[in-house]
Design an enzyme around this catalytic site. Structure first.
Site, PDB file in Angstrom:
ATOM      1  N   ARG A  99     -72.131  21.716 -18.804  1.00 41.27           N
ATOM      2  CA  ARG A  99     -72.856  20.915 -19.797  1.00 41.27           C
ATOM      3  C   ARG A  99     -73.011  19.481 -19.333  1.00 41.27           C
ATOM      4  NH1 ARG A  99     -73.873  23.122 -24.524  1.00 41.27           N
ATOM      5  NH2 ARG A  99     -72.931  25.171 -24.753  1.00 41.27           N
ATOM      6  N   ASN A 128     -66.792  15.019 -11.076  1.00 44.18           N
ATOM      7  CA  ASN A 128     -67.440  16.338 -11.015  1.00 44.18           C
ATOM      8  C   ASN A 128     -67.601  16.728  -9.555  1.00 44.18           C
ATOM      9  OD1 ASN A 128     -68.920  18.630 -12.025  1.00 44.18           O
ATOM     10  ND2 ASN A 128     -70.808  17.613 -11.382  1.00 44.18           N
ATOM     11  N   HIS A 141     -70.261  19.031  -7.139  1.00 43.68           N
ATOM     12  CA  HIS A 141     -71.584  19.663  -7.163  1.00 43.68           C
ATOM     13  C   HIS A 141     -71.824  20.364  -5.821  1.00 43.68           C
ATOM     14  CE1 HIS A 141     -75.693  20.313  -8.322  1.00 43.68           C
ATOM     15  NE2 HIS A 141     -76.076  19.871  -7.137  1.00 43.68           N
TER      16      HIS A 141
HETATM   17  C1  GRF Z   1     -68.790  25.273  -8.230  1.00 41.92           C
HETATM   18  O1  GRF Z   1     -69.726  25.721  -7.286  1.00 41.92           O
HETATM   19  C2  GRF Z   1     -69.009  23.798  -8.519  1.00 41.92           C
HETATM   20  O2  GRF Z   1     -69.498  23.089  -7.425  1.00 41.92           O
HETATM   21  C3  GRF Z   1     -70.045  23.831  -9.614  1.00 41.92           C
HETATM   22  O3  GRF Z   1     -69.734  24.952 -10.392  1.00 41.92           O
HETATM   23  C4  GRF Z   1     -69.017  25.907  -9.597  1.00 41.92           C
HETATM   24  C5  GRF Z   1     -67.732  26.162 -10.312  1.00 41.92           C
HETATM   25  O4  GRF Z   1     -66.975  27.176  -9.717  1.00 41.92           O
HETATM   26  N1  GRF Z   1     -70.040  22.597 -10.360  1.00 41.92           N
HETATM   27  P1  GRF Z   1     -65.493  27.464 -10.206  1.00 41.92           P
HETATM   28  O5  GRF Z   1     -65.583  27.733 -11.722  1.00 41.92           O
HETATM   29  O6  GRF Z   1     -64.669  26.258  -9.921  1.00 41.92           O
HETATM   30  O7  GRF Z   1     -65.053  28.683  -9.459  1.00 41.92           O
END
Ligand code: GRF
Length: 207
Positions: free
Chosen positions: A93, A109, A111
């Site tokens: 979100r 975060n 990404h």
């Molecule tokens: C990861 O690829 C992260 O970069 C993105 O969402 C995914 C989360 O994976 N923001 P997880 O839930 O940590 O396995």
């Protein structure tokens, strides 16, 4: 230096949460996770912390009339658990002002692309569609934009012509699990500071 109190927000699988837990247990991050909050019930991420003595909460957007009220509930839960750094780990979100202003410069975060390329959803597929030869992952502070906050760490991985979204995502994820704990550790060592929108990493201090 005191150990930093982390609150982790998740929406799904939680492999980054696991990497952070493992790094804390290995003594690589001077922190403890006081609460894990999921915006969905029954996420695998919540199962990962069952029995570890870490508080969990499910706070769903649909339970609130407005985004502000939803974010106020998230903040209240985090404050209840004395959270100092909010770690978004697959939290799906976009957070707004109500949330960000409660934790200025203290929301991170990860990404799965080299920002500012390919923000938003399906970053790995965006990279494949564009035809880049390198992609990777980015840990950044969160502002109100979509994956637009100050960049803390990035690491590249090659993109192969035979890659599918799955194979590229898996290659990036391996690096995510190293990079995210490293960025959190830098924060916990108070080694991150902001110069305009540039994140400056100071050298390790000998104490
Ligand atoms: C990861 O690829 C992260 O970069 C993105 O969402 C995914 C989360 O994976 N923001 P997880 O839930 O940590 O396995």
């Amino acid at each position: 230096m005191n150990s930093t109190v982390l609150g982790v927000l998740v929406s799904g699988r939680g492999s980054n949460l696991q990497a952070i837990l493992d790094a804390i247990n290995a003594g690589k991050i001077n922190a403890k996770i006081s609460v894990v909050i999921s915006d969905k019930a029954d996420t695998f991420a919540l199962k990962r912390v069952a029995g570890l003595g870490i508080a969990t909460a499910v706070i769903e957007r649909k339970a609130f009339a407005s985004k502000d009220q939803f974010e106020a509930a998230l903040v209240a839960e985090l404050k209840d658990h004395k959270v100092e750094l909010v770690v978004l780990a697959g939290f799906m979100r976009l957070l707004g002002n109500k949330f960000i202003s409660a934790y200025p410069g203290r929301v991170m975060n990860i990404h799965p692309a080299l920002l500012p390329a390919f923000p938003g959803l399906n970053a790995q597929q965006q990279a494949l569609d564009y035809g880049v030869k390198l992609s990777g992952c980015t840990v950044h502070f969160v502002d109100e934009g979509m994956d637009s906050g100050p960049i803390i760490l990035q690491q590249a991985v090659p993109v192969e012509s035979s890659d599918t979204e799955e194979t590229l995502a898996a290659r990036i994820l391996e690096v995510e699990h190293i990079l995210y704990p490293r960025a959190i550790s830098l924060f916990c060592q108070r080694r991150l500071s902001l110069k305009n929108r540039q994140v400056v990493i100071t050298d390790e201090k000998s104490e």
